[in-house]
Design a protein around this motif. Structure first.
Motif, mmCIF file in Angstrom:
data_model
loop_
_atom_site.group_PDB
_atom_site.id
_atom_site.type_symbol
_atom_site.label_atom_id
_atom_site.label_comp_id
_atom_site.label_asym_id
_atom_site.label_seq_id
_atom_site.Cartn_x
_atom_site.Cartn_y
_atom_site.Cartn_z
ATOM 1 N N CYS A 75 0.833 -1.211 0.000
ATOM 2 C CA CYS A 75 0.000 0.000 0.000
ATOM 3 C C CYS A 75 0.863 1.254 0.000
ATOM 4 O O CYS A 75 0.599 2.214 -0.738
ATOM 5 N N ASN A 76 1.891 1.256 0.834
ATOM 6 C CA ASN A 76 2.766 2.421 0.906
ATOM 7 C C ASN A 76 3.474 2.662 -0.425
ATOM 8 O O ASN A 76 3.677 3.812 -0.835
ATOM 9 N N LEU A 77 3.838 1.566 -1.122
ATOM 10 C CA LEU A 77 4.478 1.705 -2.430
ATOM 11 C C LEU A 77 3.501 2.264 -3.468
ATOM 12 O O LEU A 77 3.886 3.085 -4.308
ATOM 13 N N LEU A 78 2.253 1.815 -3.426
ATOM 14 C CA LEU A 78 1.244 2.340 -4.349
ATOM 15 C C LEU A 78 1.070 3.846 -4.174
ATOM 16 O O LEU A 78 0.969 4.596 -5.156
ATOM 17 N N ILE A 79 1.047 4.280 -2.926
ATOM 18 C CA ILE A 79 0.895 5.701 -2.640
ATOM 19 C C ILE A 79 2.148 6.461 -3.071
ATOM 20 O O ILE A 79 2.071 7.523 -3.710
ATOM 21 N N ARG A 80 3.313 5.916 -2.754
ATOM 22 C CA ARG A 80 4.578 6.574 -3.109
ATOM 23 C C ARG A 80 4.713 6.754 -4.613
ATOM 24 O O ARG A 80 5.179 7.803 -5.099
ATOM 25 N N ASP A 81 4.308 5.726 -5.362
ATOM 26 C CA ASP A 81 4.467 5.743 -6.816
ATOM 27 C C ASP A 81 3.290 6.411 -7.536
ATOM 28 O O ASP A 81 3.189 6.344 -8.770
ATOM 29 N N ASN A 82 2.394 7.038 -6.776
ATOM 30 C CA ASN A 82 1.235 7.748 -7.329
ATOM 31 C C ASN A 82 0.308 6.837 -8.142
ATOM 32 O O ASN A 82 -0.392 7.304 -9.044
ATOM 33 N N LYS A 83 0.281 5.557 -7.800
ATOM 34 C CA LYS A 83 -0.658 4.639 -8.423
ATOM 35 C C LYS A 83 -1.979 4.604 -7.666
ATOM 36 O O LYS A 83 -2.998 4.163 -8.217
ATOM 37 N N ALA A 84 -1.954 5.017 -6.413
ATOM 38 C CA ALA A 84 -3.160 5.019 -5.585
ATOM 39 C C ALA A 84 -3.160 6.248 -4.696
ATOM 40 O O ALA A 84 -2.101 6.726 -4.272
ATOM 41 N N ALA A 85 -4.355 6.733 -4.419
ATOM 42 C CA ALA A 85 -4.506 7.862 -3.499
ATOM 43 C C ALA A 85 -4.607 7.339 -2.070
ATOM 44 O O ALA A 85 -5.180 6.268 -1.837
ATOM 45 N N LEU A 86 -4.050 8.057 -1.152
ATOM 46 C CA LEU A 86 -4.119 7.684 0.261
ATOM 47 C C LEU A 86 -5.551 7.838 0.753
ATOM 48 O O LEU A 86 -6.218 8.832 0.467
ATOM 49 N N ILE A 87 -6.026 6.850 1.489
ATOM 50 C CA ILE A 87 -7.388 6.905 2.023
ATOM 51 C C ILE A 87 -7.372 6.545 3.495
ATOM 52 O O ILE A 87 -6.676 5.622 3.920
ATOM 53 N N GLN A 88 -8.143 7.302 4.302
ATOM 54 C CA GLN A 88 -8.177 7.079 5.740
ATOM 55 C C GLN A 88 -9.582 6.836 6.271
ATOM 56 O O GLN A 88 -9.729 6.348 7.389
ATOM 57 N N SER A 89 -10.604 7.197 5.502
ATOM 58 C CA SER A 89 -11.968 7.063 6.006
ATOM 59 C C SER A 89 -12.950 7.002 4.852
ATOM 60 O O SER A 89 -12.630 7.345 3.713
ATOM 61 N N ALA A 90 -14.173 6.584 5.182
ATOM 62 C CA ALA A 90 -15.229 6.545 4.175
ATOM 63 C C ALA A 90 -15.590 7.944 3.705
ATOM 64 O O ALA A 90 -15.851 8.163 2.518
ATOM 65 N N GLU A 91 -15.600 8.892 4.632
ATOM 66 C CA GLU A 91 -15.919 10.276 4.271
ATOM 67 C C GLU A 91 -14.927 10.815 3.257
ATOM 68 O O GLU A 91 -15.296 11.475 2.276
ATOM 69 N N GLU A 92 -13.654 10.517 3.486
ATOM 70 C CA GLU A 92 -12.593 10.953 2.584
ATOM 71 C C GLU A 92 -12.777 10.322 1.205
ATOM 72 O O GLU A 92 -12.618 10.981 0.169
ATOM 73 N N PHE A 93 -13.105 9.039 1.202
ATOM 74 C CA PHE A 93 -13.304 8.321 -0.051
ATOM 75 C C PHE A 93 -14.477 8.898 -0.837
ATOM 76 O O PHE A 93 -14.369 9.148 -2.048
ATOM 77 N N VAL A 94 -15.603 9.095 -0.179
ATOM 78 C CA VAL A 94 -16.806 9.600 -0.839
ATOM 79 C C VAL A 94 -16.549 10.962 -1.469
ATOM 80 O O VAL A 94 -16.992 11.248 -2.587
ATOM 81 N N GLN A 95 -15.812 11.788 -0.780
ATOM 82 C CA GLN A 95 -15.491 13.102 -1.329
ATOM 83 C C GLN A 95 -14.555 12.979 -2.526
ATOM 84 O O GLN A 95 -14.715 13.671 -3.540
ATOM 85 N N ALA A 96 -13.584 12.070 -2.442
ATOM 86 C CA ALA A 96 -12.600 11.915 -3.512
ATOM 87 C C ALA A 96 -13.228 11.436 -4.815
ATOM 88 O O ALA A 96 -12.827 11.864 -5.904
ATOM 89 N N VAL A 97 -14.217 10.540 -4.720
ATOM 90 C CA VAL A 97 -14.838 10.009 -5.942
ATOM 91 C C VAL A 97 -16.067 10.808 -6.360
ATOM 92 O O VAL A 97 -16.738 10.464 -7.338
ATOM 93 N N GLY A 98 -16.376 11.868 -5.622
ATOM 94 C CA GLY A 98 -17.481 12.729 -6.014
ATOM 95 C C GLY A 98 -18.854 12.206 -5.670
ATOM 96 O O GLY A 98 -19.841 12.581 -6.300
ATOM 97 N N TRP A 99 -18.926 11.340 -4.650
ATOM 98 C CA TRP A 99 -20.223 10.830 -4.223
ATOM 99 C C TRP A 99 -20.797 11.639 -3.071
ATOM 100 O O TRP A 99 -21.833 11.287 -2.517
ATOM 101 N N ASN A 100 -20.130 12.714 -2.721
ATOM 102 C CA ASN A 100 -20.553 13.532 -1.593
ATOM 103 C C ASN A 100 -21.776 14.346 -1.980
ATOM 104 O O ASN A 100 -21.754 15.135 -2.930
ATOM 105 N N ALA A 101 -22.871 14.157 -1.237
ATOM 106 C CA ALA A 101 -24.141 14.809 -1.579
ATOM 107 C C ALA A 101 -24.037 16.326 -1.524
ATOM 108 O O ALA A 101 -24.571 17.036 -2.373
ATOM 109 N N GLU A 102 -23.341 16.846 -0.516
ATOM 110 C CA GLU A 102 -23.232 18.291 -0.395
ATOM 111 C C GLU A 102 -22.438 18.865 -1.552
ATOM 112 O O GLU A 102 -22.789 19.906 -2.106
ATOM 113 N N GLU A 103 -21.377 18.191 -1.946
ATOM 114 C CA GLU A 103 -20.566 18.666 -3.063
ATOM 115 C C GLU A 103 -21.366 18.634 -4.350
ATOM 116 O O GLU A 103 -21.296 19.536 -5.175
#
Length: 373
Positions: free
Chosen positions: A270-298
């Motif tokens: 996982c750390n390598l994926l993040i380092r190599d910019n193949k994956a975005a760092l994720i820490q929570s569901a809220e963060e994920f929903v905002q990142a993929v544009g599923w956030n209702a308020e946005e």
């Protein structure tokens, strides 16, 4: 010649030397698997790059006998056989160049709902990874109760993702590396049965297929291809989940990884994926929903931007995209692909044209907003 599209699709997968990509191209070129077989002698005239070897491979009575035997199993056990021509076939997967010509399914779910994710990771999951699965899907179920969770029923992160989804009333599908005449590993049989009520079991493999190592690599492309986003929870510096992540990137899907301590072997991948910019760092569901544009308020926000040009002449495909955005609001590009049934490479071009015409605006995370809506 049997004209049943399901039998013809199965038979096509059994013809030596054609492969996933070749089979899909033949079906797309001729309009159906049945047409591929019924007009096989004309293929060199109708399609470019069809060799005599392909014609010889298609002249395969044994493939039809095996396909008919498989359909007997499907019907006896009340399974669903999905071809590329079926509306219920996973639309996101259909857009992938190496999508399987046929899929077998047991269960109850909609593969083409607006939101689909896959969660994958090491078979040697730690408490950190297990807890992330539980917390993430608990929170995601509150934010997006209609999401489908895909994984592979394997030991470790896979099975914990399935169980966490079930615990939070989320539909969950396991993509298998063998036929539907068995469950592997057998100790996960109860979870597999529980999934049939809200989710199910999906495979491209025929019965009597063993869960050999190369089959797991093949099934990973289905996991990545049928999802909007891949989430790698834990992984060593080598493993199947990293293959799934690479496939997601190749398919132009979002990819996320859960970070871990640099001293933890289960977080190295996982750390390598993040380092190599193949994956975005994720820490929570809220963060994920905002990142993929599923956030209702946005999505309800009305960002300022290019002014929409009135009285534009739009193509039929552009009009289709505009109607979908007008009806459903801000959407991620993967959702637009599914809703409009337009290939992702073509959709990318359409969205660029619409943005240049001042009809839509690109937002964070691959989400598009209809101006003046």
């Amino acid at each position: 010649m049997n004209n049943d599209e399901r039998i013809c699709s199965i038979a096509l997968t059994l013809c030596p030397g054609i492969g996933h990509i070749g089979a899909k191209r033949l079906i797309e070129g001729m309009g159906s698997a049945a047409e591929v077989f019924s007009r096989r002698q004309e293929l060199p005239e109708l399609l470019s790059c069809v060799s005599s070897a392909v014609i010889a491979a298609l002249d395969n009575p044994a493939a039809f006998l095996r396909a008919e035997h498989e359909m007997e199993f499907v019907e006896k056990n009340r399974l669903t056989c999905l071809t590329l021509k079926d509306e219920a076939y996973p639309s996101r997967l259909r857009e992938c160049e190496d999508a399987p010509a046929v899929l077998f399914f047991k269960g109850n779910t909609d593969f083409n709902r607006l939101r689909v994710i896959d969660m994958v990771g090491t078979r040697n999951a730690t408490e950190y990874g297990k807890q992330f699965c539980a917390d993430f899907l608990h929170d995601l179920s509150a934010l997006c109760p209609d999401v489908l969770v895909v994984s592979g029923l394997a030991y470790g992160i896979d099975i914990h993702a399935h169980r966490a989804a079930l615990a939070n009333n989320l539909s969950t599908v396991a993509v298998l590396a063998h036929g539907l005449d068995r469950i592997y590993p057998y100790v996960h049989r109860k979870t597999a049965i529980d999934m049939l009520e809200n989710g199910g079991l999906l495979t491209e493999f025929l019965t009597e297929t063993n869960p050999d190592r190369h089959n797991f690599v093949s099934r990973n492309r289905i996991v990545a291809g049928m999802s909007d986003a891949t989430i790698v929870v834990e992984s060593a510096d080598k493993g199947g989940s990293l293959i799934t992540a690479d496939l997601a990137v190749d398919y132009h899907r979002d990819c996320f990884a859960v970070p871990g301590r640099i001293t933890d072997a289960s977080s190295k991948g996982c750390n390598l994926l993040i380092r190599d910019n193949k994956a975005a760092l994720i820490q929570s569901a809220e963060e994920f929903v905002q990142a993929v544009g599923w956030n209702a308020e946005e999505q309800s926000a009305k960002p300022e931007g290019i002014q929409r040009n009135l009285f534009l002449e739009l193509t039929d495909e552009e009009e289709s995209v505009v109607r979908i955005l007008s009806r459903l609001g801000d959407l991620h590009i993967n959702t637009l692909v599914v809703e409009a049934d337009i290939p992702v490479n073509r959709m990318t071009s359409l969205l660029f044209e619409l943005e240049m015409k001042g009809v839509i605006k690109a937002m964070v995370g691959g989400v598009y907003h209809l101006l003046g809506n």
